[in-house]
Design an enzyme around this catalytic site. Structure first.
Site, PDB file in Angstrom:
ATOM      1  CG  HIS A  73      36.403  47.084  42.622  1.00 12.85           C
ATOM      2  ND1 HIS A  73      37.168  46.724  41.467  1.00 12.85           N
ATOM      3  CD2 HIS A  73      37.235  48.285  42.756  1.00 12.85           C
ATOM      4  CE1 HIS A  73      38.124  47.455  41.214  1.00 12.85           C
ATOM      5  NE2 HIS A  73      38.211  48.401  41.917  1.00 12.85           N
ATOM      6  CE  LYS A  85      36.233  32.334  37.853  1.00 10.62           C
ATOM      7  NZ  LYS A  85      36.343  33.689  37.787  1.00 10.62           N
ATOM      8  NE  ARG A  86      40.112  34.538  48.188  1.00  9.48           N
ATOM      9  CZ  ARG A  86      40.123  35.161  48.961  1.00  9.48           C
ATOM     10  NH1 ARG A  86      41.088  36.382  48.761  1.00  9.48           N
ATOM     11  NH2 ARG A  86      39.836  35.183  50.325  1.00  9.48           N
ATOM     12  CE  LYS A 102      35.511  35.465  42.521  1.00 10.02           C
ATOM     13  NZ  LYS A 102      35.738  36.225  41.280  1.00 10.02           N
ATOM     14  CB  THR A 113      40.914  40.860  35.565  1.00 12.09           C
ATOM     15  OG1 THR A 113      41.160  40.053  36.931  1.00 12.09           O
ATOM     16  CG2 THR A 113      40.282  42.207  35.546  1.00 12.09           C
ATOM     17  CE  LYS A 169      44.669  38.044  35.221  1.00  9.50           C
ATOM     18  NZ  LYS A 169      44.459  37.488  36.830  1.00  9.50           N
TER      19      LYS A 169
HETATM   20  C1  LIG Z   1      43.421  37.364  37.698  1.00 14.58           C
HETATM   21  C2  LIG Z   1      43.681  36.865  39.258  1.00 14.58           C
HETATM   22  C3  LIG Z   1      42.373  37.225  39.824  1.00 14.58           C
HETATM   23  C4  LIG Z   1      40.948  37.519  39.483  1.00 14.58           C
HETATM   24  O1  LIG Z   1      40.324  36.240  38.856  1.00 14.58           O
HETATM   25  P1  LIG Z   1      38.905  36.429  38.504  1.00 14.58           P
HETATM   26  O2  LIG Z   1      38.560  35.046  37.806  1.00 14.58           O
HETATM   27  O3  LIG Z   1      38.540  37.597  37.944  1.00 14.58           O
HETATM   28  O4  LIG Z   1      38.137  36.591  39.904  1.00 14.58           O
HETATM   29  C5  LIG Z   1      42.688  36.471  40.980  1.00 14.58           C
HETATM   30  N1  LIG Z   1      43.968  36.037  41.494  1.00 14.58           N
HETATM   31  C6  LIG Z   1      44.780  36.070  40.591  1.00 14.58           C
HETATM   32  C7  LIG Z   1      46.157  35.424  41.373  1.00 14.58           C
HETATM   33  C8  LIG Z   1      44.829  36.442  39.491  1.00 14.58           C
HETATM   34  O5  LIG Z   1      45.908  36.392  38.795  1.00 14.58           O
END
Ligand SMILES: *Cc1c(COP(=O)(O)O)cnc(C)c1O
Length: 796
Positions: A336, A526-527, A532, A634, A638
């Site tokens: 990952h 995101k985190r 990032k 991911t 979304k």
């Molecule tokens: C989808 C999701 C992530 C992943 O987000 P990235 O932008 O791909 O890092 C992290 N936390 C939550 C709550 C999510 O739904």
């Protein structure tokens, strides 16, 4: 499965009176949620059992993951069972709003972020596709911490998600398993099974999470000797193992308890699998790989490889080489990350102390592998050292190397990521085992991230192309023909406004900030991590604010910048970025010169439930990681399926998003992977870039001249230094924030213009929705099933 409203009503009544002593109209939202969930659980029982039976008849896949970020189960389960509308009506008759009942459920936050959410999407897709796949993990008592801002600083509180119980899991005491860490230390792993309900199928898949308990609730012998303290100490120590999720994303913790957790759940899962294999097929373990495939979600479960060796050799009496053959044909490993700080390594001393027998097995694996390498590369000592499972100098055990050596496939999670693994990060390994490497681009389930979270847009899509997209997302392509239909595009814009209004209401309630729904909702959730680059986003906002201060009359397209992010508790720099965003927000939101044209909102405690509100309301999806650092992402997917164009770098799955939806419908900027390699070669000096970029030096200075106040923590100075001075472990501006700033600003200006052409904007959004088909986890899971697990769907 067919649910009659009347049956659900009777079930609800019975449960309410039995458990809470209440009549229908007296139940609280939580009590009604609990009673309804239990009613559904009872109705599922026969189907669940039947599914287990047919799955165990043939080949099965098992997904080992230390994290499952499930969110709430209630509405999703009702939707997938096809009873959501019925239950909603039933509740309306009782004058109860189903949304309030839904909100009574605590999020199951047993994951940090993307990796844990991926596991949740995957098991939902397996269920929907009727695939014989079971998830295994840990039932943490406390999930991801609850984040609160106090004076703009992140403060962490425990997430006691089980406080009121969990109606969606069944404790299976009689299937408990003893886990032996050493001769002196054992605990019991108690399984809790959660039904994974696919969309409109009678199959019910299983997520089995293990809880750690002491052998015998209390150690009776010690208790009888009146040694209460000692007895309770053992109980506590055992329970500690599944007490808390480590709040780390993309960093390696290297703590003893973490290693115990990893061994605890993989050993329990393997013993469970082997026990059932023997019951069904006897003790011919050479057949194990014919019936079982185990996917390792990152390196967290990799200790399963030596553990299966232990079971086969020590317990079942196989010869080493025969056992290794079986192991290598059973495991498959998903990588990952390429961030070096995230690659899991364990000190031999610590490992030996916690898991003495497993340590010995790893030494043997290491020696065998060195023999193989000596054979293959007799002259290349450097390569043999690079690939050593135990690094003799640093005394570190390299978990990823065990994973690759001990698995029959290795996969990355987006095309770019897999290419980087093959050509750079894992090049030695790719040269040795080219046939093992595969790509499996991540995906997300449209049942949660579109159907459930955006019912308004889903209705429009259903009206236009029917319902097939719910289980076949490539159907969305049929939407493309409406791209010239002004009426449809306007309806899309109206829906976006509805979703923005809903989010605006949530923001008002949770932060007190009033936002303008006609402004661009520009979202980065995101985190929090340096790679990032949330700091790039806030730097741009600081610069824009400076420009407004210099000339309050300049034209600014109204914008709402929305952030959501948790920082790992020990990650000082990430916490500094949170504080900075909050300080900028305070300044900008309250300045009359800004005249409400820009607002900065940091949503506290970002997790699944707020995410379901946020993605559908976004106009812009910020995916601005340093090229080559985000394995896939991911969140980007979304956003895409909810009609938000990507503002991003060519990183991770952004590359594939742009391939699918068209460069012209997204906003790509900054250096790509190759540019970065070249810049590194030619020498990168961030201070020169700072001086040469209009307005950037001022932004940097504001970190240290008191413009923004870090409360005397030194956080902002530390951020400043990280960009200009560097540290012992990182060169200055390791993630090229300053280098990419100018291009980022430019592309953002082009967004402003594009957004003002409302129909033109709607077209871009619509093209993203129409071409989101590839990014369903159904597609990903079908590829795993066919190309790695070799399993097929079967219905009860
Ligand atoms: C989808 C999701 C992530 C992943 O987000 P990235 O932008 O791909 O890092 C992290 N936390 C939550 C709550 C999510 O739904």
């Amino acid at each position: 499965m067919k649910f009659e409203k009347s049956i659900i009503k009777i079930g609800l009544e019975k449960k309410l009176i039995a458990k809470y002593g209440k009549k229908l109209l007296e139940g609280s939202n939580f009590e009604i949620y609990d009673a309804l969930s239990q009613t559904i659980m009872e109705e599922l029982g026969d189907y669940w059992r039947a599914t287990k039976d047919i799955y165990s008849d043939g080949r099965e896949a098992f997904y080992f993951s230390a994290e499952y970020l499930m969110g709430r189960a209630f509405s999703n389960n009702l939707i997938n069972l096809g009873v959501y509308d019925g239950v909603k009506e039933l509740l309306e008759e009782l004058d109860i709003d189903i949304n309030n009942v839904e909100s009574a459920e605590a999020d199951a936050g047993l994951g940090n972020g993307g990796l844990g959410r991926l596991a949740a999407c995957f098991i939902e897709s397996m269920a929907t596709l009727n695939l014989p796949g079971t998830g295994y993990g840990i039932r943490y008592k406390f999930g991801m911490f609850r984040q609160q801002f106090e004076d703009g600083f992140q403060v962490e509180y425990p997430d006691n998600w089980l406080k009121n119980g969990d109606p969606w899991s069944l404790r299976k005491d009689r299937e408990s398993i003893e886990i032996k860490f050493s001769d002196k230390e054992s605990v019991i792993a108690v399984p809790y099974d959660t039904p994974i309900i696919g969309y409109k199928t009678n199959n019910i898949n299983t997520l089995r999470l293990w809880q750690a308990e002491a052998i015998g609730e209390l150690n009776l012998k010690k208790f009888n000797e009146q040694n209460y303290v000692e007895a309770l100490r053992e109980k506590n120590e055992a329970e500690n193992i599944s007490r808390v999720l480590y709040p780390n994303d993309d960093t390696d913790e290297g703590k003893k308890l973490r290693l115990k957790q990893q061994y605890f759940f993989t050993s329990a899962s393997l013993q469970d699998i082997i026990k059932r294999f023997k019951l069904k097929r006897g003790a011919d373990f050479s057949k194990l790989p014919d019936f079982i495939s185990i996917q390792l979600n990152d390196t967290h479960p990799v200790v399963a490889i030596p553990e299966l060796m232990r079971i086969l050799v020590d317990v079942e009496g196989l010869l080493w080489n025969d056992a290794w053959q079986i192991v290598q044909n059973t495991f498959a490993y998903t990588n990952h990350t390429i961030l070096s700080e995230a690659l899991e390594k364990w000190y031999t001393e610590l490992f030996k102390e916690v898991l003495p027998r497993i340590y010995n097995i790893i030494i043997k694996i290491h020696i065998k592998f060195q023999e193989l390498l000596e054979d293959k590369y007799p002259k290349d000592l450097a390569k043999r050292k690079r690939m050593a499972i135990i690094d003799e100098e640093t005394k570190l055990i390299h978990m990823a190397w065990i994973a690759i050596y001990g698995s029959y496939t290795v996969n990355g999670v987006a095309e770019l990521h897999t290419d980087i693994l093959k050509n750079t990060e894992l090049k030695d390994w790719y040269d040795l085992y080219p046939e093992r490497f595969q790509n499996k681009t991540n995906g997300v389930t449209q049942r949660r991230w579109l159907l459930k979270s955006n019912p308004e847009l889903s209705s429009l899509i259903i009206e236009l192309i029917g319902k097939d997209w719910i289980t076949d997302l490539s159907e969305l392509k049929k939407l493309e023909k409406y791209i010239t239909d002004k009426n449809i595009l306007n309806r899309f814009l109206d829906i976006k406004n509805i979703k923005k209004e809903q989010l605006a209401k949530f923001i008002k309630e949770n932060t007190g900030i009033v936002v303008d729904i006609n402004s661009i909702f520009d979202v980065q959730v995101k985190r929090l991590h340096e790679y990032k680059r949330q700091i790039l986003n806030i730097f741009h906002i600081m610069n824009l604010y400076n420009r407004i201060k210099e000339d309050p009359s300049i034209k600014v397209t109204p914008k709402t910048y929305i952030f959501g992010a948790k920082a790992a508790s020990g990650y000082f720099r990430a916490k500094g970025i949170i504080k900075l965003i909050n300080e900028v927000a305070k300044t900008v939101n309250n300045d009359i010169d800004v005249d409400e044209r820009i607002k900065v909102v940091f949503i506290e405690n970002y997790n699944i439930s707020p995410a379901e509100l946020i993605f559908p309301a976004a106009d812009i999806s910020e995916q601005i990681s340093t090229a080559g650092k985000e394995a896939s992402g991911t969140g980007n997917m979304k956003f895409m399926m909810n009609g938000a164009p990507t503002l991003g770098t060519l990183d991770g799955a952004n590359v594939e998003i742009v391939q699918e939806a068209g460069l012209e419908n997204n906003f790509i900027f900054g250096m790509n992977v190759q540019d970065i390699i070249e810049l590194k070669k030619s020498g990168y000096d961030p201070s020169i870039v700072m001086k040469e970029t209009q307005g950037l030096e001022k932004v940097m200075k504001q970190l240290v001249d008191g413009t923004y106040n870090d409360g005397g923590t030194g956080m902002f100075k530390e951020l400043y230094d990280s960009l200009l001075v560097g540290t012992s472990w990182h060169s200055p501006d390791h993630y090229f924030v300053l280098q990419d700033f100018e291009d980022y600003r430019k592309v953002r200006e082009s967004i402003d213009t594009a957004f003002e052409d409302r129909l033109g904007w709607a077209k871009k959004a619509w093209m993203n929705i129409s071409n989101a088909g590839k990014f369903t986890s159904d597609r990903t899971i079908k590829q795993y099933a066919k190309e790695i697990w070799k399993i097929e769907g079967k219905k009860i």
